[in-house]
Write a protein that holds these residues in place. Structure first.
Motif, PDB file in Angstrom:
ATOM      1  N   THR A  31     -36.778  -3.241 -24.355  1.00  0.00           N
ATOM      2  CA  THR A  31     -37.551  -3.837 -23.249  1.00  0.00           C
ATOM      3  C   THR A  31     -38.290  -2.766 -22.458  1.00  0.00           C
ATOM      4  O   THR A  31     -39.309  -3.056 -21.829  1.00  0.00           O
ATOM      5  N   ARG A  36     -43.569  -0.169 -20.761  1.00  0.00           N
ATOM      6  CA  ARG A  36     -44.439   0.976 -21.062  1.00  0.00           C
ATOM      7  C   ARG A  36     -45.830   0.499 -21.484  1.00  0.00           C
ATOM      8  O   ARG A  36     -46.845   1.073 -21.083  1.00  0.00           O
ATOM      9  N   ARG A 101     -41.941  -8.344 -12.888  1.00  0.00           N
ATOM     10  CA  ARG A 101     -40.681  -8.429 -13.643  1.00  0.00           C
ATOM     11  C   ARG A 101     -40.420  -9.853 -14.110  1.00  0.00           C
ATOM     12  O   ARG A 101     -39.933 -10.075 -15.212  1.00  0.00           O
ATOM     13  N   ARG A 122     -32.588  -2.009 -18.743  1.00  0.00           N
ATOM     14  CA  ARG A 122     -31.880  -1.665 -17.503  1.00  0.00           C
ATOM     15  C   ARG A 122     -31.187  -2.873 -16.892  1.00  0.00           C
ATOM     16  O   ARG A 122     -30.233  -2.734 -16.144  1.00  0.00           O
ATOM     17  N   ASP A 123     -31.730  -4.066 -17.168  1.00  0.00           N
ATOM     18  CA  ASP A 123     -31.220  -5.278 -16.515  1.00  0.00           C
ATOM     19  C   ASP A 123     -30.905  -6.371 -17.531  1.00  0.00           C
ATOM     20  O   ASP A 123     -30.929  -7.544 -17.214  1.00  0.00           O
ATOM     21  N   ARG A 172     -36.800   8.898 -11.805  1.00  0.00           N
ATOM     22  CA  ARG A 172     -36.686   7.579 -12.442  1.00  0.00           C
ATOM     23  C   ARG A 172     -35.283   6.992 -12.298  1.00  0.00           C
ATOM     24  O   ARG A 172     -35.107   5.798 -12.115  1.00  0.00           O
ATOM     25  N   ASP A 176     -34.652   3.513 -10.680  1.00  0.00           N
ATOM     26  CA  ASP A 176     -33.972   2.469 -11.468  1.00  0.00           C
ATOM     27  C   ASP A 176     -32.777   1.885 -10.712  1.00  0.00           C
ATOM     28  O   ASP A 176     -32.518   0.688 -10.761  1.00  0.00           O
ATOM     29  N   ARG A 179     -34.117   0.102  -6.944  1.00  0.00           N
ATOM     30  CA  ARG A 179     -35.166  -0.900  -6.727  1.00  0.00           C
ATOM     31  C   ARG A 179     -34.524  -2.242  -6.372  1.00  0.00           C
ATOM     32  O   ARG A 179     -33.394  -2.548  -6.760  1.00  0.00           O
TER      33      ARG A 179
HETATM   34  O1   DC Z   1     -35.873   2.906 -21.413  1.00  0.00           O
HETATM   35  P1   DC Z   1     -37.242   3.494 -21.059  1.00  0.00           P
HETATM   36  O2   DC Z   1     -37.180   4.916 -20.552  1.00  0.00           O
HETATM   37  O3   DC Z   1     -38.236   3.332 -22.154  1.00  0.00           O
HETATM   38  O4   DC Z   1     -37.768   2.588 -19.840  1.00  0.00           O
HETATM   39  C1   DC Z   1     -39.003   2.834 -19.236  1.00  0.00           C
HETATM   40  C2   DC Z   1     -38.964   2.423 -17.778  1.00  0.00           C
HETATM   41  O5   DC Z   1     -38.938   0.996 -17.688  1.00  0.00           O
HETATM   42  C3   DC Z   1     -37.793   2.965 -16.994  1.00  0.00           C
HETATM   43  O6   DC Z   1     -38.223   3.817 -15.964  1.00  0.00           O
HETATM   44  C4   DC Z   1     -37.121   1.761 -16.406  1.00  0.00           C
HETATM   45  C5   DC Z   1     -37.958   0.586 -16.771  1.00  0.00           C
HETATM   46  N1   DC Z   1     -37.204  -0.528 -17.361  1.00  0.00           N
HETATM   47  C6   DC Z   1     -36.837  -1.553 -16.521  1.00  0.00           C
HETATM   48  O7   DC Z   1     -37.096  -1.493 -15.330  1.00  0.00           O
HETATM   49  N2   DC Z   1     -36.193  -2.632 -17.033  1.00  0.00           N
HETATM   50  C7   DC Z   1     -35.909  -2.697 -18.352  1.00  0.00           C
HETATM   51  N3   DC Z   1     -35.284  -3.788 -18.835  1.00  0.00           N
HETATM   52  C8   DC Z   1     -36.277  -1.643 -19.212  1.00  0.00           C
HETATM   53  C9   DC Z   1     -36.911  -0.548 -18.677  1.00  0.00           C
END
Ligand code: DC
Length: 213
Positions: A31, A36, A101, A122-123, A172, A176, A179
Motif C-alpha cells: 500500500t 508513492r 486516505r 502502516r494502517d 517519516r 507516521d 499523524r
Molecule cells: O512503506 P513505504 O516506505 O513505501 O511507505 C511510503 C509512505 O507512505 C510512508 O511514509 C508512510 C505512508 N504509508 C501510509 O501512510 N499508509 C500505508 N498504508 C502505507 C504507507
C-alpha cells in the motif's frame, strides 16, 4: 484470506511480504506504493501538496495498476521512480490528509477484498483490514532500518547520502506515528516480530509458523 503486515520504514516488511506471498502462492499489495504513485502524480501535475481537495480529486481519478510487482501510473511503469528520495521527501504531507486516505483506503480494499492477499503498510491491521485473519507488526532497531534502506536504494543504483537518508527516515517515523489519521500503531491482536537480529528466512519462518497455527 488477508494477511496484514504493518511496520515502520525499513522494517523489512516489503521484502518479507513479497516473499511470503510467493511462498503461499497468493497475491501481494504494497500500500506504500499506492501512496508513492499518488505523490509522484501530484508532483508531476505541479499540485500544491498541502491542498487536500486537489489531492483528493487526484486520488479519485488515479490511474494506477499493479501487475507482476510492477507499478503503473497512466500505463507507464513507475516502479523505480516511486522509490526515489524525492518521493520520500514529499510523501509525508500527502499521506497526512484524511480525505486523501479515505480514497486510497477504498482503492486498496477494492484491490484486495475477496481474494487471498498479503497486504502491507502502516494502517492495514488497524484501518484497512482490521478483520484480517492474520496480523503482523514487523519492527527493527532504527540504525538497522537506516542501513537496510540505504542498501536498498544503492542496489537500485540511486545516489544517496547516508546522513540525509537517516534524517529523512527519522522524520517519516515521527510523521507516521503522530499523524491524526491512519497513524502507525501496533494493533492489539497483531503478532509483533522484531527483525533486528533475524535473517529474511528467519522472519518468513516465524510468520509461517503463526499462520499454520
Ligand atoms: O512503506 P513505504 O516506505 O513505501 O511507505 C511510503 C509512505 O507512505 C510512508 O511514509 C508512510 C505512508 N504509508 C501510509 O501512510 N499508509 C500505508 N498504508 C502505507 C504507507
Amino acid at each position: 484470506m488477508i494477511i496484514a503486515i504493518d511496520g515502520p520504514a525499513g522494517s523489512g516488511k516489503t521484502t518479507v511480504a513479497k516473499l511470503l506471498s510467493k511462498r503461499l502462492n497468493i497475491s501481494y499489495l504494497d500500500t506504500g506504493a499506492t501512496y508513492r504513485v499518488l505523490t509522484l502524480a501530484a508532483l508531476e501535475n505541479n499540485l500544491n501538496l498541502k491542498d487536500e481537495g486537489a489531492l483528493e480529486d487526484l486520488a479519485k481519478k488515479l490511474d494506477l495498476k499493479i501487475e507482476d510487482e510492477k507499478v503503473y501510473l497512466n500505463s507507464t511503469d513507475v516502479s523505480s521512480k516511486i522509490r526515489a528520495p524525492l518521493i520520500d521527501k514529499n510523501i509525508s504531507v500527502v499521506v497526512s490528509h484524511e480525505r486523501v486516505r479515505v480514497q486510497m483506503v477504498g482503492l486498496q480494499r477494492r484491490i484486495a477484498q475477496g481474494s487471498d492477499f498479503v497486504v502491507e503498510g502502516r494502517d492495514i491491521t488497524t484501518v484497512v483490514f482490521p478483520n484480517a485473519q492474520k496480523k503482523f507488526y514487523l519492527d527493527a532497531a532504527f540504525p538497522i532500518r537506516v542501513k537496510r534502506r540505504f542498501r536498498e536504494l544503492k542496489e537500485r543504483g540511486l545516489a544517496v547520502n547516508f546522513d540525509e537518508l537517516k534524517e529523512d527516515l527519522k522524520r517519516r517515523d515521527d510523521a507516521d506515528k503522530n499523524r491524526e489519521v491512519g497513524p502507525l500503531r501496533i494493533s492489539k491482536d497483531a503478532i509483533y516480530i522484531d527483525t533486528t537480529a533475524l535473517t529474511l528466512e528467519g522472519v518468513i519462518e516465524a510468520i509461517l509458523r503463526h499462520i499454520k497455527k
